[in-house]
Scaffold this active site. Structure first.
Site, PDB file in Angstrom:
ATOM      1  N   CYS A 106       0.952  -1.089  -0.135  1.00  0.00           N
ATOM      2  CA  CYS A 106      -0.002  -0.031  -0.073  1.00  0.00           C
ATOM      3  C   CYS A 106       0.823   1.191   0.003  1.00  0.00           C
ATOM      4  CB  CYS A 106      -0.821  -0.013   1.235  1.00  0.00           C
ATOM      5  SG  CYS A 106      -2.000  -1.377   1.334  1.00  0.00           S
ATOM      6  N   CYS A 109       2.307   3.215  -3.337  1.00  0.00           N
ATOM      7  CA  CYS A 109       1.589   4.364  -4.030  1.00  0.00           C
ATOM      8  C   CYS A 109       1.345   5.376  -2.885  1.00  0.00           C
ATOM      9  CB  CYS A 109       0.269   3.713  -4.620  1.00  0.00           C
ATOM     10  SG  CYS A 109       0.685   2.433  -6.247  1.00  0.00           S
ATOM     11  N   HIS A 110       0.765   5.005  -1.589  1.00  0.00           N
ATOM     12  CA  HIS A 110       0.105   5.912  -1.021  1.00  0.00           C
ATOM     13  C   HIS A 110       1.136   6.532   0.092  1.00  0.00           C
ATOM     14  CE1 HIS A 110      -3.540   4.997  -2.959  1.00  0.00           C
ATOM     15  NE2 HIS A 110      -3.325   3.807  -2.575  1.00  0.00           N
ATOM     16  N   CYS A 206     -35.249  -1.818   8.798  1.00  0.00           N
ATOM     17  CA  CYS A 206     -34.411  -1.156   9.676  1.00  0.00           C
ATOM     18  C   CYS A 206     -35.071  -0.058  10.308  1.00  0.00           C
ATOM     19  CB  CYS A 206     -33.410  -0.777   8.676  1.00  0.00           C
ATOM     20  SG  CYS A 206     -32.429  -1.566   7.611  1.00  0.00           S
ATOM     21  N   ARG A 247     -22.569  -6.350  10.545  1.00  0.00           N
ATOM     22  CA  ARG A 247     -23.827  -5.859  11.485  1.00  0.00           C
ATOM     23  C   ARG A 247     -25.105  -5.711  10.691  1.00  0.00           C
ATOM     24  NH1 ARG A 247     -25.172  -6.659  15.689  1.00  0.00           N
ATOM     25  NH2 ARG A 247     -26.931  -7.119  14.995  1.00  0.00           N
ATOM     26  N   CYS A 251     -28.515  -7.808  11.770  1.00  0.00           N
ATOM     27  CA  CYS A 251     -29.703  -7.256  11.852  1.00  0.00           C
ATOM     28  C   CYS A 251     -30.698  -8.109  10.993  1.00  0.00           C
ATOM     29  CB  CYS A 251     -29.610  -5.767  11.749  1.00  0.00           C
ATOM     30  SG  CYS A 251     -28.932  -4.703  12.849  1.00  0.00           S
TER      31      CYS A 251
END
Length: 290
Positions: A106, A109-110, A206, A247, A251
């Site tokens: 990573c 490039c960053h 939801c 999550r 749910c």
């Protein structure tokens, strides 16, 4: 604002002490809904904000942090106490480690992870070249496959969740600001439809919990608005970092319905919509919740 790094050993010790202390609690403790979140005594977080214009059901949006007990709130207020920061450390090691046939990391490039400040607040976002809305997980895997020539990570694997937590951590305090117009609008509309659709044997949407009943208790849980600005979330319930699609899956499963897959178009759309409901709140990840 640059913060003082902590060693893994100190974080492990802090996490163990915190978990033990919480385990000694014999009764649920009430949340201080007027509390303000300041991390490490210097980084002020917006945990309440005016609702975005597209959200008609409420006038104010609030972070899930507001609904946690005093003890849980305090864990997030100091990186030394926040158990999620252990996994951020692990991701920092991966950041600089070459992987794949291209021999790239990573960092190739960053540069430093801090160069990614401002990335998490705008994801999910439309990717013009790919012609789709991409989550941060999708973009990470695109980089791994196309730039690094490495195998993609599992959508909610430990490596992936840790890396998302690292990228989120350098944007803490910045406001969530996902775009929902233009080419992203149809995906956003799909996510909105899913949010208000009743699923499962319990026929729950939801919105039934996180719009109609936030602030109320359901069993032993203090219902929040279901904001996702704190993901990835370290949950005391399962003692690990949790991805937002995990999550969502939990749910939907709680409604006794067949759930969509993590990384599916349905959950990508839902993530865009739910994230947009929190436009204006601070990025908090990795946060701490029950």
């Amino acid at each position: 604002m640059k913060m003082r790094p902590l060693t893994k050993g100190r974080r492990l010790a802090a996490m163990s002490a915190s978990v033990i202390a919480l385990g000694l609690a014999t009764a649920p403790l009430h949340a201080d809904e007027e509390a303000e979140l300041v991390i490490n005594g210097e980084l002020e977080m917006t945990v309440r904000a005016p609702a975005p214009e597209h959200l008609d059901a409420m006038s104010e949006i609030t972070s899930g942090w507001v609904y946690r007990s005093d003890e849980t709130q305090e864990l997030q207020m100091d990186d030394f106490d926040n158990p999620g920061m252990i996994f951020v450390d692990q991701a920092r090691d991966m950041w600089a480690s070459a992987d794949g046939e291209a021999g790239e990391s990573c960092a190739s490039c960053h540069n430093e992870p801090e160069e990614m400040a401002g990335v998490k607040p705008v994801y999910p976002k439309w990717n013009e070249e790919a012609g789709e809305v991409r989550t941060l997980e999708m973009q990470i895997n695109a980089c791994r496959e196309e730039r690094m020539q490495a195998e993609p990570w599992g959508y909610t694997s430990g490596d992936m969740v840790n890396m998302v937590a690292l990228i989120s951590s350098v944007s803490r305090g910045m406001p969530v600001d996902v775009a929902i117009d233009g080419p992203a609008q149809s995906t956003w509309e799909q996510g909105k439809e899913i949010y208000y659709t009743r699923y499962g044997q319990l026929e729950l949407a939801c919105a039934n919990c996180h719009e109609d009943n936030y602030g109320n208790m359901i069993r032993a849980d203090h219902l929040s608005q279901g904001q996702v600005n704190g993901f990835p979330v370290y949950r005391l319930k399962n003692a690990k970092l949790n991805a937002v699609h995990s999550r969502f899956k939990g749910c939907v499963r709680d409604t006794r319905a067949e759930t969509f897959a993590e990384g599916s178009p349905e959950f990508v759309a839902l993530e865009l919509y739910v994230t947009s409901r929190g436009n204006g709140l601070s990025v908090e990840g990795p946060s701490v919740r029950n």
